[in-house]
Design a protein around this motif. Sequence first.
Motif, mmCIF file in Angstrom:
data_model
loop_
_atom_site.group_PDB
_atom_site.id
_atom_site.type_symbol
_atom_site.label_atom_id
_atom_site.label_comp_id
_atom_site.label_asym_id
_atom_site.label_seq_id
_atom_site.Cartn_x
_atom_site.Cartn_y
_atom_site.Cartn_z
ATOM 1 N N VAL A 317 0.847 -1.187 0.000
ATOM 2 C CA VAL A 317 0.000 0.000 0.000
ATOM 3 C C VAL A 317 0.881 1.234 0.000
ATOM 4 O O VAL A 317 1.968 1.250 0.592
ATOM 5 C CB VAL A 317 -0.965 -0.025 1.217
ATOM 6 C CG1 VAL A 317 -0.210 -0.088 2.523
ATOM 7 C CG2 VAL A 317 -1.936 1.129 1.202
ATOM 8 N N THR A 318 0.439 2.278 -0.696
ATOM 9 C CA THR A 318 1.165 3.550 -0.741
ATOM 10 C C THR A 318 0.165 4.686 -0.896
ATOM 11 O O THR A 318 -0.935 4.504 -1.439
ATOM 12 C CB THR A 318 2.191 3.562 -1.885
ATOM 13 O OG1 THR A 318 3.022 4.718 -1.762
ATOM 14 C CG2 THR A 318 1.520 3.587 -3.250
ATOM 15 N N VAL A 319 0.570 5.862 -0.417
ATOM 16 C CA VAL A 319 -0.287 7.051 -0.471
ATOM 17 C C VAL A 319 0.424 8.123 -1.277
ATOM 18 O O VAL A 319 1.641 8.337 -1.125
ATOM 19 C CB VAL A 319 -0.595 7.582 0.945
ATOM 20 C CG1 VAL A 319 -1.597 8.746 0.876
ATOM 21 C CG2 VAL A 319 -1.128 6.474 1.842
ATOM 22 N N ASN A 320 -0.323 8.782 -2.127
ATOM 23 C CA ASN A 320 0.232 9.902 -2.890
ATOM 24 C C ASN A 320 0.860 10.915 -1.918
ATOM 25 O O ASN A 320 0.226 11.320 -0.946
ATOM 26 C CB ASN A 320 -0.881 10.575 -3.707
ATOM 27 C CG ASN A 320 -0.369 11.653 -4.629
ATOM 28 O OD1 ASN A 320 0.366 12.550 -4.224
ATOM 29 N ND2 ASN A 320 -0.784 11.609 -5.881
ATOM 30 N N PRO A 321 2.104 11.332 -2.161
ATOM 31 C CA PRO A 321 2.783 12.223 -1.198
ATOM 32 C C PRO A 321 2.070 13.538 -0.948
ATOM 33 O O PRO A 321 2.275 14.147 0.113
ATOM 34 C CB PRO A 321 4.155 12.453 -1.848
ATOM 35 C CG PRO A 321 4.367 11.278 -2.747
ATOM 36 C CD PRO A 321 3.008 10.914 -3.256
ATOM 37 N N THR A 322 1.249 13.985 -1.892
ATOM 38 C CA THR A 322 0.606 15.293 -1.729
ATOM 39 C C THR A 322 -0.911 15.210 -1.608
ATOM 40 O O THR A 322 -1.573 16.243 -1.438
ATOM 41 C CB THR A 322 0.950 16.210 -2.916
ATOM 42 O OG1 THR A 322 0.485 15.605 -4.131
ATOM 43 C CG2 THR A 322 2.452 16.434 -3.009
ATOM 44 N N PRO A 324 -3.755 12.895 0.448
ATOM 45 C CA PRO A 324 -4.051 11.780 1.356
ATOM 46 C C PRO A 324 -5.240 10.939 0.933
ATOM 47 O O PRO A 324 -5.412 9.829 1.451
ATOM 48 C CB PRO A 324 -4.315 12.476 2.701
ATOM 49 C CG PRO A 324 -4.728 13.865 2.330
ATOM 50 C CD PRO A 324 -3.961 14.211 1.097
ATOM 51 N N ASP A 325 -6.046 11.451 0.009
ATOM 52 C CA ASP A 325 -7.196 10.676 -0.457
ATOM 53 C C ASP A 325 -6.830 9.688 -1.561
ATOM 54 O O ASP A 325 -7.632 8.795 -1.874
ATOM 55 C CB ASP A 325 -8.285 11.611 -0.992
ATOM 56 C CG ASP A 325 -8.944 12.423 0.106
ATOM 57 O OD1 ASP A 325 -8.879 11.990 1.277
ATOM 58 O OD2 ASP A 325 -9.519 13.475 -0.198
ATOM 59 N N GLU A 326 -5.649 9.836 -2.160
ATOM 60 C CA GLU A 326 -5.248 8.924 -3.224
ATOM 61 C C GLU A 326 -4.365 7.816 -2.647
ATOM 62 O O GLU A 326 -3.223 8.056 -2.244
ATOM 63 C CB GLU A 326 -4.496 9.641 -4.340
ATOM 64 C CG GLU A 326 -4.135 8.702 -5.491
ATOM 65 C CD GLU A 326 -3.341 9.366 -6.603
ATOM 66 O OE1 GLU A 326 -2.727 8.630 -7.406
ATOM 67 O OE2 GLU A 326 -3.309 10.616 -6.659
ATOM 68 N N VAL A 327 -4.913 6.625 -2.605
ATOM 69 C CA VAL A 327 -4.195 5.484 -2.041
ATOM 70 C C VAL A 327 -4.187 4.360 -3.072
ATOM 71 O O VAL A 327 -5.159 4.171 -3.817
ATOM 72 C CB VAL A 327 -4.838 5.025 -0.716
ATOM 73 C CG1 VAL A 327 -6.292 4.621 -0.894
ATOM 74 C CG2 VAL A 327 -4.028 3.907 -0.080
ATOM 75 N N TRP A 328 -3.091 3.644 -3.115
ATOM 76 C CA TRP A 328 -2.925 2.499 -4.019
ATOM 77 C C TRP A 328 -2.679 1.250 -3.194
ATOM 78 O O TRP A 328 -1.850 1.255 -2.271
ATOM 79 C CB TRP A 328 -1.741 2.716 -4.962
ATOM 80 C CG TRP A 328 -1.881 3.841 -5.949
ATOM 81 C CD1 TRP A 328 -1.915 5.184 -5.684
ATOM 82 C CD2 TRP A 328 -1.971 3.708 -7.363
ATOM 83 N NE1 TRP A 328 -2.031 5.903 -6.843
ATOM 84 C CE2 TRP A 328 -2.060 5.014 -7.908
ATOM 85 C CE3 TRP A 328 -1.977 2.625 -8.240
ATOM 86 C CZ2 TRP A 328 -2.157 5.257 -9.266
ATOM 87 C CZ3 TRP A 328 -2.077 2.860 -9.596
ATOM 88 C CH2 TRP A 328 -2.167 4.167 -10.105
ATOM 89 N N GLY A 341 -10.517 5.570 -0.137
ATOM 90 C CA GLY A 341 -10.875 4.167 0.009
ATOM 91 C C GLY A 341 -12.343 3.865 -0.125
ATOM 92 O O GLY A 341 -12.746 2.702 0.029
ATOM 93 N N ALA A 342 -13.155 4.852 -0.423
ATOM 94 C CA ALA A 342 -14.588 4.587 -0.613
ATOM 95 C C ALA A 342 -14.825 3.689 -1.813
ATOM 96 O O ALA A 342 -15.730 2.845 -1.814
ATOM 97 C CB ALA A 342 -15.348 5.896 -0.755
ATOM 98 N N SER A 343 -14.004 3.834 -2.841
ATOM 99 C CA SER A 343 -14.091 2.976 -4.031
ATOM 100 C C SER A 343 -12.702 2.867 -4.642
ATOM 101 O O SER A 343 -11.844 3.737 -4.442
ATOM 102 C CB SER A 343 -15.082 3.545 -5.050
ATOM 103 O OG SER A 343 -14.654 4.825 -5.486
#
Length: 770
Positions: A317-322, A324-328, A341-343
């Motif tokens: 798992v990783t989060v966009n550095p800028t 916080p709503d964009e997670v992979w 993480g809603a979808s």
Amino acid sequence: MNTLRWLGMAAMLCAPGAVAQTWRSIGPSQITAHSGATGRVSAVVCSPAEPGVYYVTGADGGVWKSVDSGSSWTPLTDQLETSASGALALDPANPQRVYFGSGEANFSNHSRPGEGIYRSEDGGATWRRLGIAEFAGRCISRILVDHANPDRVYACVTRAGGFPEMSAAKGHPGRNGSRGMWVSEDRGETWTRLTGLPDLEVTDAAMHPTNSAILYACVGRIFGAPENGVYRSTDAGATWARLAGGLPDPALIGRGGIAISPSNPDRLYVFLARAADASGGGSTTLGGFRTDNGGDTWTSVNIGSVQSTYGWWFTFVTVNPTNPDEVWFGALNAYRSQNAGASFTTMNLPHPDVHAFGWDATGRLVVGDDGGVHRYNGTGWDILNTGLTVTQCYAGLSTHPTDPEIMMVGLQDNGTAQRLGDTTVWTSRLGGDGGWTQIDQTNPQRLFGESQGTGAISRSTNGGASWSGIGSGISGRNCFLPPYLIDPADPNRMLYATERVFVSTVGGGSWTALSDDLTLGAPWAIRTLAIAPSDPGWVYAATNDGRVLASSDGGATFTLGLSGHPGWVRVTREIFVHPDAPMTALLAGAGYGAAQVQRTTDGGATWEALDAGLPDLPVNTVAADVRLNPPRLFAGADGGVFVSANDGRSWKRLGVGMPRCAVIDLVIEPERNRIIAATQGRGVWEIAISPCPADVSGSSDPNNAMYGEPDQSVDAADFFFYLDQFTGANLDAADLTGASDPNDPAYGVPDGVVDAADFFYFLDLFVLGC
């Protein structure tokens, strides 16, 4: 007269002679499937200061560096003690300081242990080995460097992988050492285990981006443990508390991954798999979770089921550095959420199975997966595999009878690939995991390949252009990629191994059971088969429960020769049968502290060890050049290829230029004067071999640095070495004259003893120019 003779000989011998043998990489650097895939990448880190600088590790291919944003790659660690790779980290205060954690922490049968942690102060040009006593024999899953105090470094430690547990460790003496999380206060020079965490696998960890005293760790023994779960420390690891507040029951948890948002450090995401059973099954997705208060409470995110039944393989798992709503999340594919993480959206990576995430200095996501390195460009994926030769081969490489450039090999998660010329880019032929291959030596248009599972064997009759399944009639257990063979006397007769041997008399497509179960029962299977070239009635087999057997009736009945023999649980080529003597065979031993090379001369009834002086490394495969007396022996080990010219009384590394990687297969071709090595993380290599004897002495003349260094090349240095030996023994002219026939048993028989026979043997070699 003798003086003139020696002066003349010296002049002749000082002419340019043979040079040390050099290995050549022949790929696959890429295969044509998946838009140019290479092998599995287990770690990615990008320089925060230099947009074009990327570091990656091949799972068993060491560290590679790109200075042009992935357009080209350079290997950095080919001559370190191991190529098994788990973690990378850069010092945020000094990106030239690189940490490399060896040992791949992905728990598969080919996730080998490492030999410690390495540090470079010059961007990977040179390395210092650290933590040998603390970490050798285990794997490093994550390294964190304290951004407030760069001397402080944390390392997360796991056991090696495999089913049964730790099969990939192959008996490494450090395999049962401590796990958990460790800290160094002096840039890795010394280490202390953080006793507030359980002595179990720590599969991932994260550090608060502004307060480095706050740490998070996923404790995740993949088979389950009451102590598994997500932990937090607020005092730099001195004490830890397991978090709950919405996270699952620890009894359900297996492997876990965690990431913290750099722009909103109260937000973290966790990705958890279920605990696996003893065979690795049942490890489905347990869930994804988010906290917005630093871990006090958690809510589920809508990741779904994305790990099949082997979540122990990938929980990234990783989060966009800028943002916080964009997670992979990384598992079978890459899954992105842009709403915390809603979808999630499946991002259709060019290749499945994600093992690493990184963000480059321009904010682009770089992914490591089973097909290499891919970068998201906003609308699709850039493939960054040019020159990144980290393909993982399985045993079973085969070559063409008339064209030395054509060969086939099976690859981990990259199917069966065929080399069609002098190129490092190979053509994809079959999918899945590619295993054993065969090219019919009487009709090279007739090819065989397989994917994982029982009976998953295919045949081509047009050189690989099209394929059809031919596994009808085969049943039973398997070693993931079962071995099979073409009878050298009858190309329509084939053998195939499950827990028993099956036979086809029509070249596949119709099979019947030939032997009884050769194992001690479920879950075991046969992992290798070998047929004597001079008498196909002799068939040898090894099983993955350690039994070595031989048959003298074509594979119908077998006699047990050895039990408890160490070896890998998947397909191997660990038995080499003498091409002219069907009752003589070599046996590799893939275990530390074991008999690593053995020989039988009575059809497997008794075995003698031939591994004196061989480094204590698992030997996966063996071969011999029988043109010499005694035969030159070759051992493919977890650290490269070794050779013995004196019947196994001493060994040395063969040639130069090959990385110290795991060699899984050797194919010797005396008629082409070459040997081919397939590796488990650096593709396929070849080297020339000579019918001339190699040096028979294992030591050099300590008094003369100009010559006397046995180096696998028969050259002037060797001649003067032997001259010195005899002169020092006060031999006179009478000793230096006499018959010069290398076939005369009074001379010319390398036996590990420096005597007159050796002198005349080497004299003949130089006179003959051999």
